[in-house]
Design a protein around this motif. Structure first.
Motif, short mmCIF file in Angstrom:
data_model
loop_
_atom_site.label_atom_id
_atom_site.label_comp_id
_atom_site.label_asym_id
_atom_site.label_seq_id
_atom_site.Cartn_x
_atom_site.Cartn_y
_atom_site.Cartn_z
N MET A 1 0.84 -1.17 0.00
CA MET A 1 0.00 0.00 0.00
C MET A 1 0.89 1.23 0.00
O MET A 1 1.99 1.20 0.52
CB MET A 1 -0.87 0.04 1.23
N LEU A 2 0.35 2.30 -0.54
CA LEU A 2 1.12 3.52 -0.66
C LEU A 2 0.27 4.70 -0.24
O LEU A 2 -0.87 4.85 -0.70
CB LEU A 2 1.59 3.68 -2.11
N ASN A 3 0.79 5.52 0.63
CA ASN A 3 0.12 6.75 1.08
C ASN A 3 1.19 7.82 1.11
O ASN A 3 1.85 8.03 2.12
CB ASN A 3 -0.51 6.55 2.46
N ARG A 4 1.38 8.51 -0.01
CA ARG A 4 2.44 9.50 -0.13
C ARG A 4 1.88 10.74 -0.80
O ARG A 4 1.18 10.63 -1.80
CB ARG A 4 3.56 8.93 -1.00
N VAL A 5 2.23 11.90 -0.26
CA VAL A 5 1.76 13.17 -0.80
C VAL A 5 2.96 14.09 -0.95
O VAL A 5 3.78 14.20 -0.03
CB VAL A 5 0.73 13.82 0.15
N VAL A 6 3.06 14.75 -2.10
CA VAL A 6 4.06 15.79 -2.32
C VAL A 6 3.32 17.02 -2.83
O VAL A 6 2.61 16.95 -3.83
CB VAL A 6 5.12 15.34 -3.34
N LEU A 7 3.47 18.14 -2.11
CA LEU A 7 2.78 19.37 -2.46
C LEU A 7 3.76 20.53 -2.51
O LEU A 7 4.73 20.55 -1.75
CB LEU A 7 1.71 19.70 -1.41
N VAL A 8 3.49 21.48 -3.37
CA VAL A 8 4.21 22.75 -3.39
C VAL A 8 3.16 23.84 -3.42
O VAL A 8 2.27 23.83 -4.28
CB VAL A 8 5.15 22.87 -4.61
N GLY A 9 3.23 24.74 -2.45
CA GLY A 9 2.25 25.82 -2.39
C GLY A 9 2.71 26.91 -1.43
O GLY A 9 3.81 26.88 -0.90
N ARG A 10 1.81 27.86 -1.22
CA ARG A 10 2.10 29.00 -0.36
C ARG A 10 1.27 28.91 0.92
O ARG A 10 0.11 28.48 0.90
CB ARG A 10 1.80 30.30 -1.08
N LEU A 11 1.89 29.33 2.03
CA LEU A 11 1.18 29.36 3.31
C LEU A 11 0.09 30.44 3.25
O LEU A 11 0.35 31.56 2.83
CB LEU A 11 2.15 29.67 4.45
N THR A 12 -1.12 30.09 3.69
CA THR A 12 -2.22 31.05 3.66
C THR A 12 -2.22 31.96 4.87
O THR A 12 -2.88 32.99 4.87
CB THR A 12 -3.57 30.34 3.57
N LYS A 13 -1.51 31.56 5.91
CA LYS A 13 -1.35 32.37 7.12
C LYS A 13 -0.11 31.88 7.85
O LYS A 13 0.46 30.85 7.48
CB LYS A 13 -2.59 32.28 8.02
N ASP A 14 0.32 32.60 8.85
CA ASP A 14 1.48 32.16 9.64
C ASP A 14 1.17 30.80 10.28
O ASP A 14 0.05 30.57 10.74
CB ASP A 14 1.81 33.17 10.73
N PRO A 15 2.15 29.90 10.31
CA PRO A 15 1.93 28.59 10.96
C PRO A 15 1.56 28.77 12.43
O PRO A 15 2.05 29.68 13.11
CB PRO A 15 3.28 27.89 10.83
N ASP A 16 0.68 27.89 12.92
CA ASP A 16 0.23 27.92 14.31
C ASP A 16 1.05 26.89 15.09
O ASP A 16 0.80 25.69 15.01
CB ASP A 16 -1.26 27.59 14.36
N LEU A 17 2.06 27.39 15.84
CA LEU A 17 2.94 26.51 16.60
C LEU A 17 2.41 26.36 18.02
O LEU A 17 2.14 27.34 18.70
CB LEU A 17 4.36 27.07 16.64
N ARG A 18 2.26 25.10 18.47
CA ARG A 18 1.85 24.79 19.84
C ARG A 18 2.70 23.64 20.35
O ARG A 18 3.44 23.02 19.60
CB ARG A 18 0.37 24.42 19.87
N TYR A 19 2.56 23.37 21.64
CA TYR A 19 3.30 22.28 22.26
C TYR A 19 2.32 21.37 22.99
O TYR A 19 1.37 21.85 23.62
CB TYR A 19 4.35 22.82 23.23
N THR A 20 2.57 20.07 22.90
CA THR A 20 1.75 19.11 23.65
C THR A 20 2.12 19.21 25.13
O THR A 20 3.15 19.80 25.47
CB THR A 20 2.01 17.67 23.15
N PRO A 21 1.31 18.61 26.01
CA PRO A 21 1.67 18.61 27.43
C PRO A 21 3.04 17.99 27.70
O PRO A 21 3.70 18.33 28.68
CB PRO A 21 0.56 17.80 28.09
N ASN A 22 3.50 17.11 26.84
CA ASN A 22 4.82 16.49 26.99
C ASN A 22 5.94 17.34 26.39
O ASN A 22 7.10 16.92 26.39
CB ASN A 22 4.85 15.11 26.34
N GLY A 23 5.61 18.50 25.83
CA GLY A 23 6.62 19.41 25.28
C GLY A 23 6.98 19.16 23.83
O GLY A 23 7.99 19.68 23.34
N VAL A 24 6.19 18.39 23.10
CA VAL A 24 6.47 18.12 21.69
C VAL A 24 5.84 19.22 20.84
O VAL A 24 4.65 19.52 20.97
CB VAL A 24 5.91 16.73 21.28
N ALA A 25 6.64 19.82 19.95
CA ALA A 25 6.16 20.90 19.09
C ALA A 25 5.29 20.34 17.97
O ALA A 25 5.58 19.29 17.39
CB ALA A 25 7.34 21.65 18.50
#
Length: 166
Positions: A1-25
């Motif tokens: 099985m294959l599940n692969r995506v390759v995209l090229v595009g522009r960000l529509t807004k600034d990325p929303d960075l958050r952290y999990t309770p364990n500190g993973v970005a």
């Protein structure tokens, strides 16, 4: 099985960075990707694709890219579901990015917030710049062709294996 995506595009807004309770970005972002064809009125449309990236690549994306930045995404399609506050099941389909490539330097995007027509104009500018580059390269090649010591000789070149880069 294959599940692969390759995209090229522009960000529509600034990325929303958050952290999990364990500190993973984790960064969520939406990518505007032009369709390869025009609609009935001759205009190019874009798809707006939700993406998520984890850990260090998430932090890098948030720190170095902003609205309108051109990025490449390599990842997979993933679906998930949850119950919202009203008790209804909500299904989400998104791209989970394994890697995000920055395809231009920070601040060099030509304009965010222009909608899909702005993305089309940016592609036109890219194509025009690319054509200018190619024509300049051809002119330089023709000029330098007169100084090529191997031109029209047709003889083999004796090169040591030590001189080869591979």
């Amino acid at each position: 099985m294959l599940n692969r995506v390759v995209l090229v595009g522009r960000l529509t807004k600034d990325p929303d960075l958050r952290y999990t309770p364990n500190g993973v970005a984790v960064a969520n972002f939406t990518l505007a990707v032009n369709r390869p064809f025009s609609n009935q009125s001759g205009e190019r449309e874009a798809d707006f694709i939700n993406c998520v990236v984890w850990r260090r690549p998430a932090e890098n994306l948030a720190n170095f890219m902003s609205k309108g930045s051109l990025v490449g995404v390599d990842g997979r399609v993933q679906t998930r579901s949850f119950d919202n506050q009203e008790g209804n099941r909500v299904y989400v389909t998104e791209i989970v990015a394994d890697s995000v490539q920055f395809l231009e330097t920070k601040g060099s995007s030509q304009g965010g917030g222009q909608g899909s027509s702005g993305y089309q104009n940016q592609n036109s500018n890219f194509n025009n710049n690319n054509n200018n580059f190619n024509s300049n390269n051809n002119n330089n090649y023709n000029r330098n062709n007169d100084q090529d010591p191997f031109r029209d000789k047709g003889e083999p070149i004796d090169i040591s294996d030590d001189d080869l880069p591979f």
